[in-house]
Design a protein around this motif. Structure first.
Motif, PDB file in Angstrom:
ATOM      1  N   PRO A  47      -7.451  -8.329   2.296  1.00 36.85           N
ATOM      2  CA  PRO A  47      -7.199  -8.552   0.891  1.00 36.85           C
ATOM      3  C   PRO A  47      -5.937  -9.189   0.869  1.00 36.85           C
ATOM      4  N   ARG A  84     -19.538  -1.985  -0.593  1.00 38.82           N
ATOM      5  CA  ARG A  84     -19.248  -1.534  -0.449  1.00 38.82           C
ATOM      6  C   ARG A  84     -19.280  -1.082   1.835  1.00 38.82           C
ATOM      7  N   SER A 139     -19.796  -8.194  -5.757  1.00 37.80           N
ATOM      8  CA  SER A 139     -19.461  -7.314  -5.034  1.00 37.80           C
ATOM      9  C   SER A 139     -18.202  -6.437  -6.424  1.00 37.80           C
ATOM     10  N   HIS A 140     -17.158  -6.731  -6.525  1.00 35.29           N
ATOM     11  CA  HIS A 140     -15.753  -6.741  -7.121  1.00 35.29           C
ATOM     12  C   HIS A 140     -16.458  -6.645  -8.622  1.00 35.29           C
ATOM     13  N   PHE A 197     -11.610  -3.799 -10.726  1.00 31.34           N
ATOM     14  CA  PHE A 197     -11.244  -4.981 -10.670  1.00 31.34           C
ATOM     15  C   PHE A 197     -11.437  -5.639 -12.286  1.00 31.34           C
ATOM     16  N   ALA A 229     -16.886  -2.582  -8.680  1.00 29.83           N
ATOM     17  CA  ALA A 229     -16.126  -1.749  -7.834  1.00 29.83           C
ATOM     18  C   ALA A 229     -14.071  -1.353  -7.948  1.00 29.83           C
ATOM     19  N   ASP A 280      -9.151 -12.546  -3.991  1.00 26.77           N
ATOM     20  CA  ASP A 280     -10.025 -12.403  -5.639  1.00 26.77           C
ATOM     21  C   ASP A 280      -9.138 -13.529  -6.088  1.00 26.77           C
ATOM     22  N   HIS A 299     -20.960   2.377  -5.935  1.00 24.21           N
ATOM     23  CA  HIS A 299     -19.612   1.776  -5.125  1.00 24.21           C
ATOM     24  C   HIS A 299     -19.308   1.309  -3.468  1.00 24.21           C
TER      25      HIS A 299
END
Length: 365
Positions: free
Chosen positions: A169, A69, A197-198, A215, A201, A261, A65
């Motif tokens: 974020p 990132r 990607s999340h 997440f 993660a 998000d 992860h």
């Protein structure tokens, strides 16, 4: 813009380069085991093996992860007006500067894991090349994730990235889309890259005194569950500065939702794309792979790079099921925001509800 068109053309051309390579005569590498179209790529096979075994431990865990990132935080550091080298490895070489940027909170832990490998193979790969190679290999540890191209030959970084180029974020949606737009990403591509990607993660240091907070419910699978979990009412919500809102209304216990998000999932410019990925595994994998490849080329001259995609291991097939609703939840608990398409039908997980475990940290014994 011309910059965007050039990037798009390059991303489209990379798969063709790989296909052409498969039709070219391969030569045995000096190790007597591997073979490669380009002899320059032979030196990478032991690097990939070392990463897989000794950094990632053959799993889609904390180190994998973090490597993914790092790809983003290094590559996005470029601007047509402010400068920066993009995917050049400056976040490693000039870490004393870039780690002071608020957006890079937690990257010091990632560099603690990855940095020794960058130094170990400094005679084989530049920092920019290594970060992108590690990111590509990290994806092959996560079931469902795409196998992306890898090209080698990025020059040494010459300066730190300017501050303020990594989206945070708690940024508003207009700011996030503008920042990505500066380097050629459409709103749909932003959703694919960020959401994808999340999917694999977790939050380090964003939630006070907590590490590896997922997440979504399936942080070890590259899947579409995140596109459901982020739309649930009452999901744990953080503004990225340590303050949490709605702590007593967590829809998926043990997870956290970033403000960015939540905005991408609900804003009129991106909501329909967000919803479109629900239970569309192949669509997400393709769009995410193209987006990450595009990131890996920011600031680079394509004609000077060598295609070494053949060293990247095969992708792991998706082993999960369809995205589902948590126990006790129904579609009425989804804050669907796309006005042009009905939200997909979802099954509900059998009860009772459970808490999603934190992602084990690489330093855990």
């Amino acid at each position: 813009m011309a910059f965007s068109r050039a990037l798009s053309a390059l991303v489209l051309a990379l798969p063709l380069l790989s296909v052409s390579a498969l039709r070219t005569k391969r030569a045995l590498c000096p190790d007597g085991v591997n073979s490669a179209v380009n002899q320059a790529c032979c030196a990478l096979f032991p690097v990939v093996a070392d990463l897989t075994e000794n950094l990632f431990d053959n799993e889609c865990g904390d180190a994998a992860h973090g490597a993914l990132r790092l790809v983003f935080h290094d590559a996005i550091g470029i601007s047509p007006t402010l400068g920066g080298g993009g995917a050049d490895g400056s976040i490693f070489t000039f870490s004393t500067t870039e780690l002071t940027f608020h957006a890079n909170i937690g990257i010091d832990d990632v560099l603690d894991q990855v940095g020794p490998f960058i130094t170990k193979y400094a005679d084989v790969l530049s920092p920019g090349d290594f970060i992108q190679l590690a990111g590509a290999v990290s994806l092959t540890q996560c079931p469902g994730a795409p196998r992306i191209p890898f090209v080698m030959g990025r020059p040494q970084p010459i300066a730190a990235s300017p501050p303020g180029l990594v989206p945070e974020p708690f940024d508003n949606i207009t700011s996030i889309l503008q920042r990505f737009g500066e380097v050629g990403f459409s709103p749909a591509e932003v959703v694919a890259v960020v959401g994808g990607s999340h999917s694999v993660a977790g939050a380090d240091d964003i939630v006070p005194n907590q590490q590896g907070v997922p997440f979504d419910q399936t942080p070890s699978l590259f899947d579409t569950q995140i596109f459901v979990d982020v739309l649930l009412r009452g999901t744990n919500f953080t503004d990225g500065q340590g303050a949490q809102q709605g702590e007593s209304e967590t829809a998926v216990a043990g997870t956290v939702r970033l403000q960015s998000d939540g905005l991408l999932a609900r804003d009129p410019r991106t909501a329909c794309t967000w919803q479109s990925f629900v239970n569309q595994q192949s669509q997400l994998s393709t769009a995410f792979g193209q987006g990450v490849t595009k990131l890996s080329l920011l600031g680079q001259t394509a004609s000077k790079l060598v295609d070494c995609s053949e060293v990247i291991p095969k992708a792991i097939a998706f082993t999960g099921g369809a995205a589902t609703l948590p126990p006790g939840q129904t579609l009425q608990d989804i804050q669907a925001s796309c006005p042009t398409a009905a939200f997909p039908k979802l099954a509900t997980q059998p009860g009772p509800a459970t808490t999603v475990s934190p992602i084990p940290q690489a330093t855990d014994s």
